[in-house]
Design a protein around this motif. Structure first.
Motif, mmCIF file in Angstrom:
data_model
loop_
_atom_site.group_PDB
_atom_site.id
_atom_site.type_symbol
_atom_site.label_atom_id
_atom_site.label_comp_id
_atom_site.label_asym_id
_atom_site.label_seq_id
_atom_site.Cartn_x
_atom_site.Cartn_y
_atom_site.Cartn_z
ATOM 1 N N THR A 120 5.453 3.761 -3.484
ATOM 2 C CA THR A 120 4.178 3.587 -2.814
ATOM 3 C C THR A 120 3.478 4.803 -2.680
ATOM 4 O O THR A 120 3.999 6.044 -2.677
ATOM 5 N N THR A 282 5.882 -2.920 -10.822
ATOM 6 C CA THR A 282 4.812 -3.404 -11.670
ATOM 7 C C THR A 282 4.302 -4.531 -11.404
ATOM 8 O O THR A 282 3.496 -5.006 -12.163
ATOM 9 N N ARG A 287 2.037 -5.624 -5.582
ATOM 10 C CA ARG A 287 0.784 -5.094 -4.999
ATOM 11 C C ARG A 287 0.216 -6.068 -3.738
ATOM 12 O O ARG A 287 0.096 -5.601 -2.699
ATOM 13 N N ASP A 288 0.508 -7.441 -4.029
ATOM 14 C CA ASP A 288 -0.077 -8.213 -2.933
ATOM 15 C C ASP A 288 0.743 -8.150 -1.956
ATOM 16 O O ASP A 288 0.325 -8.075 -0.505
ATOM 17 N N ARG A 291 0.007 -4.898 0.318
ATOM 18 C CA ARG A 291 -1.354 -4.736 1.074
ATOM 19 C C ARG A 291 -1.211 -4.766 2.429
ATOM 20 O O ARG A 291 -1.709 -4.097 2.985
ATOM 21 N N ASP A 296 -0.527 1.156 -1.613
ATOM 22 C CA ASP A 296 -0.624 0.911 -2.980
ATOM 23 C C ASP A 296 0.923 1.050 -3.737
ATOM 24 O O ASP A 296 1.398 2.008 -3.300
ATOM 25 N N PRO A 297 0.976 0.375 -4.531
ATOM 26 C CA PRO A 297 2.265 0.383 -5.290
ATOM 27 C C PRO A 297 2.069 1.670 -6.185
ATOM 28 O O PRO A 297 1.028 1.994 -6.655
#
Length: 329
Positions: A120, A282, A287-288, A291, A296-297
């Motif tokens: 992250t 990935t 990512r969702d 959040r 952030d990944p």
């Protein structure tokens, strides 16, 4: 027929079971979290634990080993079994700043730990009370720093504790901009956020998780983020480095997390873990899931790239520690 998935509690650890796949061949992977349950890193671990079993063909256990600002958990990984059954989520401050903050370290960050990948990325967010900003003309970061320069010590900003990334960020901001900021240490960011919202103090610097809802509601005004580039979760908030005329062009402070294993872990196991983490990291759904946590990944190109990043970041963190004057005995 749908088979319900239930976590199995094993002492202080939580075993996240995967869907019905053959996992009997491997012992569980223990993901060490150096902080208590309920925080951002713990939530990150549980996001990973929900997704990794299917790609590693291995059960996953979340193991909270909190204390000493993350050092106890990192030390547990450093002294753990080097066989692909233990991995830790270890942050930049532990890997790159702690050796310059601590009178002594229980482990050596590069000799006793082996990088697998970054997982992250996050920035420190600087916010001020919205009502006070309106009263004092703090429309943006330059206006706020101009006010602070004309009122030495008048800008009262909280951070989440001595030697935390938010403390180092405020110290670097004041030094680079040649502005005297009154830095107020809190024991964690929750109360600092409450006091910034209520106007007990002018604002605060912290990781964005708890701050973003208040920014979106108009109670806090976001002035900038500490990374060189804008933070993905806050695309409209400028980076400090966008103001080179204020002396901030070289500021790039990111609170990233890395996945680390004991130093003796074989190459084949490191490659296997990297492949699984890269596959998970990935995925759009990852990512969702991150959040709400303010992350952030970010996945490295290889374990060697993660090692190179640690080496390149360490002098930067050493300099931040020197600027802050922080020391933990």
């Amino acid at each position: 027929m749908t088979i319900a998935r239930r976590p199995l509690i094993l002492g202080g650890a939580t075993l996240l079971t995967a869907p019905a796949i053959a996992q009997g061949a491997r012992r569980p992977l223990r993901v060490v979290v150096p902080f208590p349950p309920g925080g951002g890193v713990d939530s990150l671990a549980r996001v990973l634990a929900d997704r990794l079993p299917a790609v590693l063909d291995q059960p996953v256990v979340v193991d909270n080993r909190s204390g000493a600002g993350g050092l106890i958990g990192a030390d547990a990984v450093a002294k753990g079994p080097p066989d692909g059954t233990m991995i830790g989520i270890i942050g930049a401050a532990t890997l790159c700043a702690a050796p310059f903050l601590q009178a002594s370290m229980p482990f050596h960050p590069t000799r006793d730990l082996r990088p697998v990948t970054q997982i992250t990325d996050a920035s420190v967010l600087l916010v001020v009370n919205a009502q006070r900003a309106a009263e004092r003309g703090w429309t943006d970061l330059p206006a706020t720093l101009a006010w602070a320069r004309a009122n030495p010590g008048g800008l009262r900003l909280a951070h989440s504790g001595v030697a935390t990334v938010s403390h180092l960020t405020l110290a670097a901001l004041g030094q680079a901009a040649q502005v005297q900021i009154t830095e107020l240490p809190y024991r964690g960011g929750a109360q600092a956020t409450t006091d910034a919202v209520s106007g007990v103090l002018d604002g605060s610097a912290d990781l964005p998780t708890a701050l973003i809802p208040h920014v979106e509601a108009g109670r806090l005004r976001a002035l900038g983020v500490s990374s060189r580039r804008r933070f993905g979760l806050l695309p409209d908030v400028p980076a400090f480095a966008e103001y080179p005329a204020l002396g901030l062009g070289d500021i790039d402070i990111r609170s990233w997390n890395a996945m680390m294993v004991p130093a003796g872990t074989p190459d084949a196991e490191v490659a296997r873990l990297f492949a699984g983490l890269r596959q998970v990291g990935t995925q759009p759904g990852f990512r969702d899931a991150l959040r709400p946590l303010g992350y952030d990944p970010a996945v490295s190109d290889s374990p060697a790239a993660m090692a190179a990043m640690i080496a390149s970041e360490t002098p930067r963190w050493q300099r931040l520690v020197q600027i802050s004057g922080a020391r933990v005995d």
